[in-house]
Design a protein around this motif. Sequence first.
Motif, PDB file in Angstrom:
ATOM      1  N   GLU A 126     -43.632 -12.590 -19.182  1.00 47.89           N
ATOM      2  CA  GLU A 126     -44.861 -13.377 -19.258  1.00 47.89           C
ATOM      3  C   GLU A 126     -45.214 -13.881 -17.864  1.00 47.89           C
ATOM      4  OE1 GLU A 126     -45.548 -15.366 -23.536  1.00 47.89           O
ATOM      5  OE2 GLU A 126     -44.019 -16.320 -22.331  1.00 47.89           O
ATOM      6  N   HIS A 127     -46.510 -13.887 -17.577  1.00 46.11           N
ATOM      7  CA  HIS A 127     -46.970 -14.294 -16.257  1.00 46.11           C
ATOM      8  C   HIS A 127     -48.379 -14.871 -16.367  1.00 46.11           C
ATOM      9  CE1 HIS A 127     -47.953 -10.041 -16.952  1.00 46.11           C
ATOM     10  NE2 HIS A 127     -49.128 -10.378 -16.456  1.00 46.11           N
ATOM     11  N   ALA A 128     -48.841 -15.465 -15.286  1.00 43.24           N
ATOM     12  CA  ALA A 128     -50.176 -16.054 -15.254  1.00 43.24           C
ATOM     13  C   ALA A 128     -51.240 -14.967 -15.144  1.00 43.24           C
ATOM     14  CB  ALA A 128     -50.283 -17.015 -14.069  1.00 43.24           C
ATOM     15  N   HIS A 129     -52.459 -15.333 -15.517  1.00 41.23           N
ATOM     16  CA  HIS A 129     -53.611 -14.451 -15.407  1.00 41.23           C
ATOM     17  C   HIS A 129     -54.746 -15.196 -14.726  1.00 41.23           C
ATOM     18  CE1 HIS A 129     -51.284 -12.551 -18.612  1.00 41.23           C
ATOM     19  NE2 HIS A 129     -51.795 -11.427 -18.137  1.00 41.23           N
ATOM     20  N   PHE A 130     -55.624 -14.448 -14.081  1.00 47.47           N
ATOM     21  CA  PHE A 130     -56.769 -15.020 -13.379  1.00 47.47           C
ATOM     22  C   PHE A 130     -58.047 -14.457 -13.994  1.00 47.47           C
ATOM     23  CE2 PHE A 130     -60.027 -15.365 -10.201  1.00 47.47           C
ATOM     24  CZ  PHE A 130     -59.799 -16.609  -9.632  1.00 47.47           C
ATOM     25  N   TYR A 131     -58.957 -15.347 -14.380  1.00 48.03           N
ATOM     26  CA  TYR A 131     -60.243 -14.949 -14.947  1.00 48.03           C
ATOM     27  C   TYR A 131     -61.327 -15.203 -13.909  1.00 48.03           C
ATOM     28  CZ  TYR A 131     -64.412 -15.024 -17.896  1.00 48.03           C
ATOM     29  OH  TYR A 131     -65.641 -14.784 -18.428  1.00 48.03           O
ATOM     30  N   CYS A 132     -62.027 -14.150 -13.507  1.00 46.39           N
ATOM     31  CA  CYS A 132     -63.118 -14.291 -12.545  1.00 46.39           C
ATOM     32  C   CYS A 132     -64.380 -14.709 -13.295  1.00 46.39           C
ATOM     33  CB  CYS A 132     -63.363 -12.999 -11.770  1.00 46.39           C
ATOM     34  SG  CYS A 132     -64.710 -13.169 -10.573  1.00 46.39           S
ATOM     35  N   HIS A 153     -48.948  -8.732 -24.929  1.00 49.11           N
ATOM     36  CA  HIS A 153     -49.291 -10.122 -24.671  1.00 49.11           C
ATOM     37  C   HIS A 153     -50.749 -10.275 -25.055  1.00 49.11           C
ATOM     38  CE1 HIS A 153     -46.080 -10.327 -21.291  1.00 49.11           C
ATOM     39  NE2 HIS A 153     -45.546 -10.477 -22.480  1.00 49.11           N
ATOM     40  N   VAL A 154     -51.081 -11.377 -25.685  1.00 51.14           N
ATOM     41  CA  VAL A 154     -52.463 -11.659 -26.058  1.00 51.14           C
ATOM     42  C   VAL A 154     -52.951 -12.784 -25.164  1.00 51.14           C
ATOM     43  CG1 VAL A 154     -54.015 -12.330 -27.922  1.00 51.14           C
ATOM     44  CG2 VAL A 154     -51.970 -10.981 -28.435  1.00 51.14           C
ATOM     45  N   ILE A 155     -54.037 -12.528 -24.442  1.00 53.08           N
ATOM     46  CA  ILE A 155     -54.573 -13.487 -23.494  1.00 53.08           C
ATOM     47  C   ILE A 155     -55.947 -13.928 -23.965  1.00 53.08           C
ATOM     48  CG2 ILE A 155     -55.332 -13.847 -21.103  1.00 53.08           C
ATOM     49  CD1 ILE A 155     -53.090 -10.998 -21.582  1.00 53.08           C
ATOM     50  N   ASP A 156     -56.121 -15.222 -24.167  1.00 51.03           N
ATOM     51  CA  ASP A 156     -57.428 -15.771 -24.503  1.00 51.03           C
ATOM     52  C   ASP A 156     -58.101 -16.110 -23.186  1.00 51.03           C
ATOM     53  OD1 ASP A 156     -59.647 -17.169 -25.316  1.00 51.03           O
ATOM     54  OD2 ASP A 156     -58.550 -18.571 -26.599  1.00 51.03           O
ATOM     55  N   ASP A 157     -59.192 -15.412 -22.864  1.00 59.15           N
ATOM     56  CA  ASP A 157     -59.816 -15.604 -21.555  1.00 59.15           C
ATOM     57  C   ASP A 157     -60.819 -16.757 -21.524  1.00 59.15           C
ATOM     58  OD1 ASP A 157     -62.134 -14.623 -22.725  1.00 59.15           O
ATOM     59  OD2 ASP A 157     -62.069 -12.706 -21.684  1.00 59.15           O
ATOM     60  N   GLY A 158     -60.929 -17.497 -22.618  1.00 60.12           N
ATOM     61  CA  GLY A 158     -61.830 -18.645 -22.652  1.00 60.12           C
ATOM     62  C   GLY A 158     -63.256 -18.276 -23.037  1.00 60.12           C
ATOM     63  N   GLU A 191     -52.367  -6.771 -23.223  1.00 59.68           N
ATOM     64  CA  GLU A 191     -51.661  -5.975 -22.229  1.00 59.68           C
ATOM     65  C   GLU A 191     -50.267  -5.702 -22.754  1.00 59.68           C
ATOM     66  OE1 GLU A 191     -50.847  -7.776 -18.435  1.00 59.68           O
ATOM     67  OE2 GLU A 191     -50.358  -9.679 -19.352  1.00 59.68           O
ATOM     68  N   LEU A 192     -49.718  -4.568 -22.344  1.00 57.33           N
ATOM     69  CA  LEU A 192     -48.375  -4.200 -22.796  1.00 57.33           C
ATOM     70  C   LEU A 192     -47.345  -5.184 -22.291  1.00 57.33           C
ATOM     71  CD1 LEU A 192     -47.964  -0.326 -22.484  1.00 57.33           C
ATOM     72  CD2 LEU A 192     -48.034  -1.711 -24.549  1.00 57.33           C
ATOM     73  N   CYS A 193     -46.360  -5.424 -23.131  1.00 57.13           N
ATOM     74  CA  CYS A 193     -45.227  -6.268 -22.779  1.00 57.13           C
ATOM     75  C   CYS A 193     -44.033  -5.345 -22.554  1.00 57.13           C
ATOM     76  CB  CYS A 193     -44.944  -7.236 -23.921  1.00 57.13           C
ATOM     77  SG  CYS A 193     -43.438  -8.187 -23.715  1.00 57.13           S
TER      78      CYS A 193
END
Length: 145
Positions: free
Chosen positions: A91-97, A66-71, A78-80
Amino acid sequence: MNQQETIALLQQHDIKPTANRMVIVKALSAATGPVTMKELEYQILSIDKSGIFRTLQLFRDHHLVHVIDDGSGSQRFELCYSEDTDTDEDEHAHFYCEHCHRVFCLPDIPIPTVDLPEGYVFRDASLLIRGLCPSCQKKGKHAVR
């Protein structure tokens, strides 16, 4: 992830299990969350930057990451573990601190289904939630805006 599991995961996604690909899969599986390419470069000294980049692109094309654009302008990987190479049922949500700049997986929060207008073709979706992680919150840190 042992060698047999690594080979099986690569083959499940129609990817030939070369030594470099196996090293990158093992590094991704050992990560505590989505990682940047730079983090992989520091961790995997035996493969050059272009080799890691090409491998990640191959993995993306075969739905192995999965490719996540963190802004922030960088992508995280991350591995799928999806059973289907055409869809990513994990696929799931992600949290950026916003303070420590880490990205956390939120596996219990799925990506919502969106009904697109006629003529649009769905490819993928991501959900990134921004704020403070529990550790930064406890330390009394404040989000940067």
